[in-house]
Write a protein that holds these residues in place. Sequence first.
Motif, PDB file in Angstrom:
ATOM      1  N   UNK A   1      -8.802  49.501  18.342  1.00  0.00           N
ATOM      2  CA  UNK A   1      -7.501  50.117  18.639  1.00  0.00           C
ATOM      3  C   UNK A   1      -7.564  51.629  18.461  1.00  0.00           C
ATOM      4  N   UNK A   2      -8.150  52.069  17.332  1.00  0.00           N
ATOM      5  CA  UNK A   2      -8.180  53.506  17.038  1.00  0.00           C
ATOM      6  C   UNK A   2      -9.025  54.229  18.091  1.00  0.00           C
ATOM      7  N   UNK A   3     -10.096  53.560  18.528  1.00  0.00           N
ATOM      8  CA  UNK A   3     -10.949  54.135  19.572  1.00  0.00           C
ATOM      9  C   UNK A   3     -10.179  54.274  20.877  1.00  0.00           C
ATOM     10  N   UNK A   4      -9.343  53.268  21.189  1.00  0.00           N
ATOM     11  CA  UNK A   4      -8.550  53.305  22.434  1.00  0.00           C
ATOM     12  C   UNK A   4      -7.637  54.522  22.472  1.00  0.00           C
ATOM     13  N   UNK A   5      -7.205  54.967  21.295  1.00  0.00           N
ATOM     14  CA  UNK A   5      -6.293  56.110  21.211  1.00  0.00           C
ATOM     15  C   UNK A   5      -7.052  57.430  21.015  1.00  0.00           C
ATOM     16  N   UNK A   6      -8.378  57.368  21.073  1.00  0.00           N
ATOM     17  CA  UNK A   6      -9.183  58.600  21.007  1.00  0.00           C
ATOM     18  C   UNK A   6      -9.461  59.115  19.598  1.00  0.00           C
ATOM     19  N   UNK A   7      -9.306  58.253  18.584  1.00  0.00           N
ATOM     20  CA  UNK A   7      -9.569  58.694  17.207  1.00  0.00           C
ATOM     21  C   UNK A   7     -11.047  58.484  16.881  1.00  0.00           C
ATOM     22  N   UNK A   8     -11.670  59.492  16.246  1.00  0.00           N
ATOM     23  CA  UNK A   8     -13.093  59.429  15.903  1.00  0.00           C
ATOM     24  C   UNK A   8     -13.247  59.315  14.390  1.00  0.00           C
ATOM     25  N   UNK A   9     -14.281  58.586  13.979  1.00  0.00           N
ATOM     26  CA  UNK A   9     -14.422  58.310  12.541  1.00  0.00           C
ATOM     27  C   UNK A   9     -14.924  59.524  11.761  1.00  0.00           C
ATOM     28  N   UNK A  10     -14.399  59.680  10.557  1.00  0.00           N
ATOM     29  CA  UNK A  10     -14.907  60.695   9.630  1.00  0.00           C
ATOM     30  C   UNK A  10     -15.116  60.001   8.274  1.00  0.00           C
ATOM     31  N   UNK A  11     -16.174  60.420   7.571  1.00  0.00           N
ATOM     32  CA  UNK A  11     -16.417  59.869   6.226  1.00  0.00           C
ATOM     33  C   UNK A  11     -16.514  61.030   5.248  1.00  0.00           C
ATOM     34  N   UNK A  12     -15.736  60.983   4.206  1.00  0.00           N
ATOM     35  CA  UNK A  12     -15.770  62.036   3.182  1.00  0.00           C
ATOM     36  C   UNK A  12     -16.191  61.385   1.863  1.00  0.00           C
ATOM     37  N   UNK A  13     -16.597  62.194   0.865  1.00  0.00           N
ATOM     38  CA  UNK A  13     -17.074  61.603  -0.400  1.00  0.00           C
ATOM     39  C   UNK A  13     -16.004  60.768  -1.104  1.00  0.00           C
TER      40      UNK A  13
END
Length: 419
Positions: A30-42
């Motif tokens: 779903x998040x990909x369909x809306x153009x959201x990209x993953x981020x990982x923080x500490x």
Amino acid sequence: MKFTTPRGTKDILPEEIPLWNQVEETCRRQLGLYGYREIRTPLFEESALFVRSLGTASDIVSKQMLNVATAGKEERYSLRPEATAAIVRAYLEHNLDKKEGFVRLFYVGPMFRGERPQKGRLRQFHHIGVEAIGLTSPWLDAEIIILAVRVLEALGISGFNLKMNSLGCEKDEARLAQVLKESLKDKLPEFCADCQARFDKNIFRLLDCKENSCRQLVAKLNLTDKYLCPECGDYFNAVQEKLKLLKIPFTVSNTLVRGLDYYTHTVFEISHPDLGAQDALGAGGRYDNLVKELGGEAKGAMGFAFGFERLLLAMPKAKPQPAQTAVFIACLGEPAQQSGFLLLDDLRKNGISSTMAYTPLSFKSQLRQADDLNTKLVVLIGDEEIRDQQFTLKDMSTGTQEKISAQAIIEEIAKRIAK
Ligand code: HAM
């Protein structure tokens, strides 16, 4: 001495993992369909980042921070209680404001709050959330709320309630604080000790106090949105119109202010009646001052986070299929074990999930193990199979077995698994 998980934490056992993965994959899609990209923080950050972003009067900062101490050194770090502050920190640290301007990001991972554990409330829990940084537009507010609703629909969750409110701009917030102070000052002795202390520090925190008696007092409040200036009123109406356009049901609740200081303008919360006292599935809102507060240029931003464990509680209870190991290799005797071990390596190299027992057991016990693992096929290798270089292949669903030459076995297995 027997160790157990720390209070408020949980092991997620192999039998639960397929469901976790299924929920995560559905959300990611779903998040990909809306153009959201993953981020990982500490998992930990400087404590000051959270103090600055969430506010000293927030429950999280005043009571729930889990600090990380290095032996012999002063504590400077805290396990992250939420991700928004860290993501804005990363946005600025990596100059995404200059390089990209507007970004749509999402994250999945554990968060930590030293809360009193109860159903749906843990000390280590998981968020799946989004942050869209670099834009103030009612279209974006609507997109984010719609996305939250679509994620729930994709997970098969129904019966949830969406509540929204607007805190307006800084001036409006100051006006709202004044209105609240006027309406609550006579009732103050009836609030809990924490709320009485918060009255002067941050009046909004009285509205999200979790004490039952305080909640009842807040429920009786009769607020209107008159504290909003015309511009902020228009902005909030524009967000609502877009939700109506897509026929997303919602209610406006003037007492919804959210427990963190960074919020401005639109805030929302999605609750589910099946969850009991901790009924918020997820929540979020606009935080237009945070980028500036953390040292960047003023940029609008908005996001939300779902509590992963609460999504699981609200989901229809269908059990997903456990991950299946395709092949079990059952061996009798040392030479068979060696051939089996070679075959195991070849199968895995060919992308076929397979396993074998490393303890000497009868074929019967090994077949029982294969059955427990729900494997599709078993390769039986004993002295006879080694002598003839013909392995016995048993189909566990039909019970039939046949001899297959050692050279052809991988191809045959691949064919049967593809069926
Ligand atoms: P929050 O309301 O503190 O917002 O947390 C979001 C969700 O996390 C809650 O609605 C709830 O489902 C879940 N949650 C919170 N605390 C616990 C807990 N102790 N145990 C289990 N689940 C919990 C935020 O954290 C904001 N950062 C959301 C946001 C993102 N706002 C803008 N962007």
